[in-house]
Design a protein around this motif. Structure first.
Motif, mmCIF file in Angstrom:
data_model
loop_
_atom_site.group_PDB
_atom_site.id
_atom_site.type_symbol
_atom_site.label_atom_id
_atom_site.label_comp_id
_atom_site.label_asym_id
_atom_site.label_seq_id
_atom_site.Cartn_x
_atom_site.Cartn_y
_atom_site.Cartn_z
ATOM 1 N N MET A 1 -45.110 17.308 -14.670
ATOM 2 C CA MET A 1 -44.260 18.324 -14.029
ATOM 3 C C MET A 1 -45.132 19.468 -13.512
ATOM 4 O O MET A 1 -46.083 19.884 -14.159
ATOM 5 C CB MET A 1 -43.230 18.866 -15.022
ATOM 6 C CG MET A 1 -42.271 17.838 -15.557
ATOM 7 S SD MET A 1 -40.993 17.361 -14.370
ATOM 8 C CE MET A 1 -39.697 18.520 -14.775
ATOM 9 N N LYS A 2 -44.744 19.987 -12.340
ATOM 10 C CA LYS A 2 -45.576 21.001 -11.681
ATOM 11 C C LYS A 2 -44.852 22.350 -11.655
ATOM 12 O O LYS A 2 -43.671 22.438 -11.942
ATOM 13 C CB LYS A 2 -45.848 20.542 -10.236
ATOM 14 C CG LYS A 2 -46.582 19.206 -10.149
ATOM 15 C CD LYS A 2 -46.750 18.743 -8.717
ATOM 16 C CE LYS A 2 -45.463 18.239 -8.103
ATOM 17 N NZ LYS A 2 -45.625 17.660 -6.765
ATOM 18 N N LYS A 3 -45.618 23.365 -11.270
ATOM 19 C CA LYS A 3 -45.041 24.702 -11.111
ATOM 20 C C LYS A 3 -45.012 25.036 -9.621
ATOM 21 O O LYS A 3 -46.023 24.889 -8.930
ATOM 22 C CB LYS A 3 -45.889 25.740 -11.845
ATOM 23 C CG LYS A 3 -45.848 25.570 -13.343
ATOM 24 C CD LYS A 3 -46.681 26.624 -14.024
ATOM 25 C CE LYS A 3 -46.639 26.385 -15.532
ATOM 26 N NZ LYS A 3 -47.505 27.260 -16.277
ATOM 27 N N LEU A 4 -43.855 25.503 -9.156
ATOM 28 C CA LEU A 4 -43.665 25.783 -7.728
ATOM 29 C C LEU A 4 -43.370 27.259 -7.517
ATOM 30 O O LEU A 4 -42.525 27.838 -8.211
ATOM 31 C CB LEU A 4 -42.485 24.961 -7.199
ATOM 32 C CG LEU A 4 -42.079 25.224 -5.744
ATOM 33 C CD1 LEU A 4 -43.127 24.665 -4.773
ATOM 34 C CD2 LEU A 4 -40.710 24.620 -5.423
ATOM 35 N N LEU A 5 -44.022 27.859 -6.538
ATOM 36 C CA LEU A 5 -43.677 29.216 -6.104
ATOM 37 C C LEU A 5 -43.023 29.118 -4.726
ATOM 38 O O LEU A 5 -43.575 28.491 -3.806
ATOM 39 C CB LEU A 5 -44.928 30.096 -6.026
ATOM 40 C CG LEU A 5 -44.605 31.562 -5.691
ATOM 41 C CD1 LEU A 5 -43.973 32.282 -6.885
ATOM 42 C CD2 LEU A 5 -45.849 32.316 -5.233
ATOM 43 N N ILE A 6 -41.852 29.721 -4.587
ATOM 44 C CA ILE A 6 -41.159 29.763 -3.301
ATOM 45 C C ILE A 6 -41.407 31.139 -2.691
ATOM 46 O O ILE A 6 -41.003 32.158 -3.266
ATOM 47 C CB ILE A 6 -39.641 29.506 -3.478
ATOM 48 C CG1 ILE A 6 -39.408 28.131 -4.138
ATOM 49 C CG2 ILE A 6 -38.928 29.596 -2.137
ATOM 50 C CD1 ILE A 6 -37.938 27.827 -4.447
ATOM 51 N N TRP A 7 -42.059 31.164 -1.549
ATOM 52 C CA TRP A 7 -42.409 32.438 -0.896
ATOM 53 C C TRP A 7 -41.275 32.791 0.057
ATOM 54 O O TRP A 7 -41.194 32.272 1.177
ATOM 55 C CB TRP A 7 -43.742 32.282 -0.163
ATOM 56 C CG TRP A 7 -44.345 33.588 0.274
ATOM 57 C CD1 TRP A 7 -43.831 34.832 0.128
ATOM 58 C CD2 TRP A 7 -45.614 33.744 0.921
ATOM 59 N NE1 TRP A 7 -44.685 35.765 0.633
ATOM 60 C CE2 TRP A 7 -45.797 35.121 1.132
ATOM 61 C CE3 TRP A 7 -46.606 32.852 1.354
ATOM 62 C CZ2 TRP A 7 -46.916 35.638 1.766
ATOM 63 C CZ3 TRP A 7 -47.736 33.356 1.980
ATOM 64 C CH2 TRP A 7 -47.882 34.740 2.177
ATOM 65 N N GLY A 8 -40.373 33.641 -0.421
ATOM 66 C CA GLY A 8 -39.161 33.990 0.317
ATOM 67 C C GLY A 8 -37.967 33.789 -0.592
ATOM 68 O O GLY A 8 -37.759 32.681 -1.088
#
Ligand SMILES: CC(C)(COP(=O)(O)OP(=O)(O)OC[C@H]1O[C@@H](n2cnc3c(N)ncnc32)[C@H](O)[C@@H]1OP(=O)(O)O)[C@@H](O)C(=O)NCCC(=O)NCCS
Length: 215
Positions: A1-8
């Motif tokens: 499992m990964k870590k996601l950053l949503i820019w916005g």
């Protein structure tokens, strides 16, 4: 499992969150945005304040970053900034999207629920393909294009960089729509549309020209 950053963290951000959760590939999803933009809080998710901290240090905490802004120029700027920083871009694809194994989806794209992308279609970097859009065989979608919900595109269509296709627009086969074009909601495009134009109606006609490539 990964870590996601949503820019916005605006509308496109929340839609992207919904899609990323459905993928079931991310153990952690957070946001980065300007607070003064007046965006809503998203309960249960961190929103880092843009402009307050070193964004490179924030990006480094995540495996992937997706830029979630509907504005094509802004999305391009941010994606290019991430590439410059050598940050891994995500490609977010809803599990209900039907994508041919012979279609190509580039990095930084967001492909929402119930879209269909047929054989030999090619989607450039940082594009948004919204809910229920159909991109038929052999279409070429260049970079940073925004395809609104329920757009229907027949085969061999070419869409130029940073073009916006309004909700429910239809494009017949073999048509080329230029760069930085806006196609109005519900338009039917039956002939080529030149760069930097706004076209509306059935059949679509150019109603105005944009001053430059960023307007
Ligand atoms: C095409 C569009 C961008 C034009 O916006 P605009 O530049 O502000 O243009 P205006 O609202 O001043 O309209 C100019 C003229 O085009 C007409 N027009 C605008 N949008 C139209 C459309 N989708 N279909 C037919 N005619 C349209 C207006 O009635 C007006 O006609 P008039 O000069 O005879 O009064 C906008 O109307 C539109 O369709 N946006 C798409 C929105 C969308 O799809 N959102 C989904 C987000 S997921």
């Amino acid at each position: 499992m990964k870590k996601l950053l949503i820019w916005g963290a605006g509308d496109q951000g929340t839609v992207t969150l919904n899609c990323a959760i459905a993928m079931n590939e991310y153990e952690q999803i957070d946001f980065l945005d300007f607070k003064e933009k007046g965006h809503r809080e998203i309960p249960g998710f961190i929103i880092y304040e843009e402009g307050k901290e070193d964004i490179y240090q924030i990006f480094k905490k995540y495996d992937e970053v997706i830029v979630a802004t509907g504005d094509n120029n802004l999305r391009e700027k941010k994606v290019l900034q991430l590439i410059e920083m050598n940050i891994q871009l995500a490609t977010i694809i809803h599990p209900t999207a039907i994508i041919s194994p012979y279609a190509k989806i580039s990095l930084g794209c967001t492909i929402l629920a119930y879209t269909a992308i047929n054989i030999n279609a090619c989607i450039g970097m940082g594009c948004i393909v919204n809910t229920g859009a159909i991109i038929e065989h052999d279409c070429i979608i260049k970079n940073f294009v925004n395809i609104c919900p329920a757009v229907a595109m027949a085969g061999h269509v070419i869409i130029g960089n940073k073009t916006f296709l309004g909700i429910g627009s239809t494009i017949i086969d073999d048509v080329t729509i230029g760069e930085n074009v806006t196609i109005g909601a519900g338009a039917t495009v039956i002939a080529n549309i030149p760069d930097n134009s706004v076209a509306v109606g059935v059949p679509a006609e150019v109603i105005k020209k944009k001053k430059n490539k960023t307007s």
